[in-house]
Scaffold this motif. Structure first.
Motif, PDB file in Angstrom:
ATOM      1  N   ASP A  45       0.887  -1.349  -0.026  1.00  0.00           N
ATOM      2  CA  ASP A  45       0.072   0.016   0.126  1.00  0.00           C
ATOM      3  C   ASP A  45       0.728   1.199  -0.022  1.00  0.00           C
ATOM      4  O   ASP A  45       0.575   1.897  -0.849  1.00  0.00           O
ATOM      5  CB  ASP A  45      -0.958   0.029   1.241  1.00  0.00           C
ATOM      6  CG  ASP A  45      -1.996  -1.193   1.272  1.00  0.00           C
ATOM      7  OD1 ASP A  45      -2.288  -1.467   0.180  1.00  0.00           O
ATOM      8  OD2 ASP A  45      -2.677  -1.143   2.332  1.00  0.00           O
ATOM      9  N   ALA A  47       4.137   1.510  -1.077  1.00  0.00           N
ATOM     10  CA  ALA A  47       4.792   1.798  -2.239  1.00  0.00           C
ATOM     11  C   ALA A  47       4.001   1.982  -3.016  1.00  0.00           C
ATOM     12  O   ALA A  47       4.458   2.978  -4.015  1.00  0.00           O
ATOM     13  CB  ALA A  47       5.399   0.271  -2.331  1.00  0.00           C
ATOM     14  N   THR A  48       2.637   1.648  -3.330  1.00  0.00           N
ATOM     15  CA  THR A  48       1.850   2.279  -4.484  1.00  0.00           C
ATOM     16  C   THR A  48       1.490   3.540  -4.263  1.00  0.00           C
ATOM     17  O   THR A  48       1.621   4.299  -5.123  1.00  0.00           O
ATOM     18  CB  THR A  48       0.455   1.287  -4.454  1.00  0.00           C
ATOM     19  OG1 THR A  48       0.886   0.114  -4.555  1.00  0.00           O
ATOM     20  CG2 THR A  48      -0.292   1.679  -5.417  1.00  0.00           C
ATOM     21  N   ALA A  49       1.317   4.024  -3.139  1.00  0.00           N
ATOM     22  CA  ALA A  49       1.014   5.597  -2.906  1.00  0.00           C
ATOM     23  C   ALA A  49       2.185   6.373  -3.020  1.00  0.00           C
ATOM     24  O   ALA A  49       1.951   7.513  -3.689  1.00  0.00           O
ATOM     25  CB  ALA A  49       0.501   5.604  -1.243  1.00  0.00           C
ATOM     26  N   ARG A  50       3.243   5.866  -2.749  1.00  0.00           N
ATOM     27  CA  ARG A  50       4.555   6.894  -3.064  1.00  0.00           C
ATOM     28  C   ARG A  50       5.199   6.466  -4.199  1.00  0.00           C
ATOM     29  O   ARG A  50       6.308   7.518  -4.647  1.00  0.00           O
ATOM     30  CB  ARG A  50       5.553   6.376  -1.917  1.00  0.00           C
ATOM     31  CG  ARG A  50       4.997   6.739  -0.533  1.00  0.00           C
ATOM     32  CD  ARG A  50       4.997   8.283  -0.363  1.00  0.00           C
ATOM     33  NE  ARG A  50       4.672   8.472   1.107  1.00  0.00           N
ATOM     34  CZ  ARG A  50       4.756   9.447   1.695  1.00  0.00           C
ATOM     35  NH1 ARG A  50       5.403  10.640   0.958  1.00  0.00           N
ATOM     36  NH2 ARG A  50       4.333   9.932   2.937  1.00  0.00           N
ATOM     37  N   GLY A  51       4.684   5.675  -4.943  1.00  0.00           N
ATOM     38  CA  GLY A  51       5.365   5.222  -6.237  1.00  0.00           C
ATOM     39  C   GLY A  51       6.655   4.752  -6.286  1.00  0.00           C
ATOM     40  O   GLY A  51       7.488   4.920  -7.222  1.00  0.00           O
ATOM     41  N   ILE A  52       6.838   4.029  -5.371  1.00  0.00           N
ATOM     42  CA  ILE A  52       8.244   3.356  -5.138  1.00  0.00           C
ATOM     43  C   ILE A  52       8.210   1.998  -5.264  1.00  0.00           C
ATOM     44  O   ILE A  52       7.034   1.274  -4.816  1.00  0.00           O
ATOM     45  CB  ILE A  52       8.991   3.629  -3.786  1.00  0.00           C
ATOM     46  CG1 ILE A  52       8.239   3.371  -2.632  1.00  0.00           C
ATOM     47  CG2 ILE A  52       9.450   5.008  -3.875  1.00  0.00           C
ATOM     48  CD1 ILE A  52       9.046   3.675  -1.290  1.00  0.00           C
ATOM     49  N   PRO A  53       9.154   1.006  -5.465  1.00  0.00           N
ATOM     50  CA  PRO A  53       9.212  -0.276  -5.457  1.00  0.00           C
ATOM     51  C   PRO A  53       9.090  -0.853  -4.198  1.00  0.00           C
ATOM     52  O   PRO A  53       9.570  -0.618  -3.304  1.00  0.00           O
ATOM     53  CB  PRO A  53      10.260  -1.102  -6.326  1.00  0.00           C
ATOM     54  CG  PRO A  53      11.106   0.159  -6.437  1.00  0.00           C
ATOM     55  CD  PRO A  53      10.387   1.373  -6.170  1.00  0.00           C
ATOM     56  N   HIS A  54       8.256  -2.043  -4.019  1.00  0.00           N
ATOM     57  CA  HIS A  54       8.420  -3.097  -2.848  1.00  0.00           C
ATOM     58  C   HIS A  54       8.699  -4.485  -3.310  1.00  0.00           C
ATOM     59  O   HIS A  54       8.145  -4.973  -4.217  1.00  0.00           O
ATOM     60  CB  HIS A  54       7.050  -3.203  -2.261  1.00  0.00           C
ATOM     61  CG  HIS A  54       6.945  -4.238  -1.218  1.00  0.00           C
ATOM     62  ND1 HIS A  54       6.075  -4.985  -1.335  1.00  0.00           N
ATOM     63  CD2 HIS A  54       7.780  -4.461  -0.195  1.00  0.00           C
ATOM     64  CE1 HIS A  54       6.049  -5.967  -0.414  1.00  0.00           C
ATOM     65  NE2 HIS A  54       7.050  -5.466   0.419  1.00  0.00           N
ATOM     66  N   GLU A 110       6.057   5.769   6.517  1.00  0.00           N
ATOM     67  CA  GLU A 110       5.666   6.924   5.493  1.00  0.00           C
ATOM     68  C   GLU A 110       6.834   8.100   5.883  1.00  0.00           C
ATOM     69  O   GLU A 110       7.308   8.810   4.917  1.00  0.00           O
ATOM     70  CB  GLU A 110       4.392   7.165   5.889  1.00  0.00           C
ATOM     71  CG  GLU A 110       3.404   6.245   5.279  1.00  0.00           C
ATOM     72  CD  GLU A 110       1.914   6.532   5.437  1.00  0.00           C
ATOM     73  OE1 GLU A 110       1.618   7.325   6.375  1.00  0.00           O
ATOM     74  OE2 GLU A 110       1.172   6.144   4.840  1.00  0.00           O
ATOM     75  N   SER A 167      12.910  10.803   0.100  1.00  0.00           N
ATOM     76  CA  SER A 167      12.479  11.307  -1.282  1.00  0.00           C
ATOM     77  C   SER A 167      12.834  12.738  -1.290  1.00  0.00           C
ATOM     78  O   SER A 167      13.318  13.454  -2.156  1.00  0.00           O
ATOM     79  CB  SER A 167      10.873  11.398  -1.412  1.00  0.00           C
ATOM     80  OG  SER A 167      10.517  10.008  -1.519  1.00  0.00           O
TER      81      SER A 167
END
Length: 142
Positions: free
Chosen positions: A74, A76-83, A129, A136
């Motif tokens: 969740d 990673a998707t919200a922040r646009g980074i890979p998990h 977060e 970032s």
């Protein structure tokens, strides 16, 4: 040995175990520094690291790993980074290399593989977060 002495010793051991349990529980999920640890790109599924990535170490029998997988997915998707998830069941050498003593363990790494933060156990959403936002911000300033 008198019974009273044996009871005192047993009580002391129980008390020590309870205190140790509270200390370990308080440390579970806390954010810590990554130190000098660097994740090798070859050890990550896909072989590449983005500007920041969440790397989760888990095992097949880990009861808390699915919960952490959903949480990290969740974020990673919200922040646009890979998990990415690394299963230590067949790669115990990575547990030794990265000093992973429990599963789940989560790393926040930068593009060079440097571990910026690490969490053992189930991390707090806000803690992750905050760490991702700080990473970032730092990388945008660089």
């Amino acid at each position: 040995m008198p019974v009273s002495t044996a009871l005192l010793i047993a009580g002391g051991i129980v008390l020590l175990a309870v205190v140790a349990g509270f200390v370990l529980r308080a440390q579970d999920g806390r954010r810590r520094s990554g130190g000098a640890v660097r994740v090798r790109p070859a050890d990550v599924p896909g072989g590449e690291l983005a500007t920041a990535a969440l790397v989760q170490f888990s095992t097949e029998l880990c009861a808390r790993c699915p919960q952490v997988r959903r949480l990290l997915g969740d974020i990673a998707t919200a922040r646009g980074i890979p998990h990415v998830e690394i299963d230590l069941t067949d790669r115990s050498d990575l547990a030794t290399r990265y000093h992973v003593l429990q599963t789940p363990t989560t790393f926040l790494v930068d593009a060079s593989g440097a571990v910026l933060s690490r969490w053992g156990g189930v991390p707090d959403r806000r803690s992750i977060e905050d760490a991702v936002a700080a990473a970032s911000t730092f990388q945008e300033q660089s």
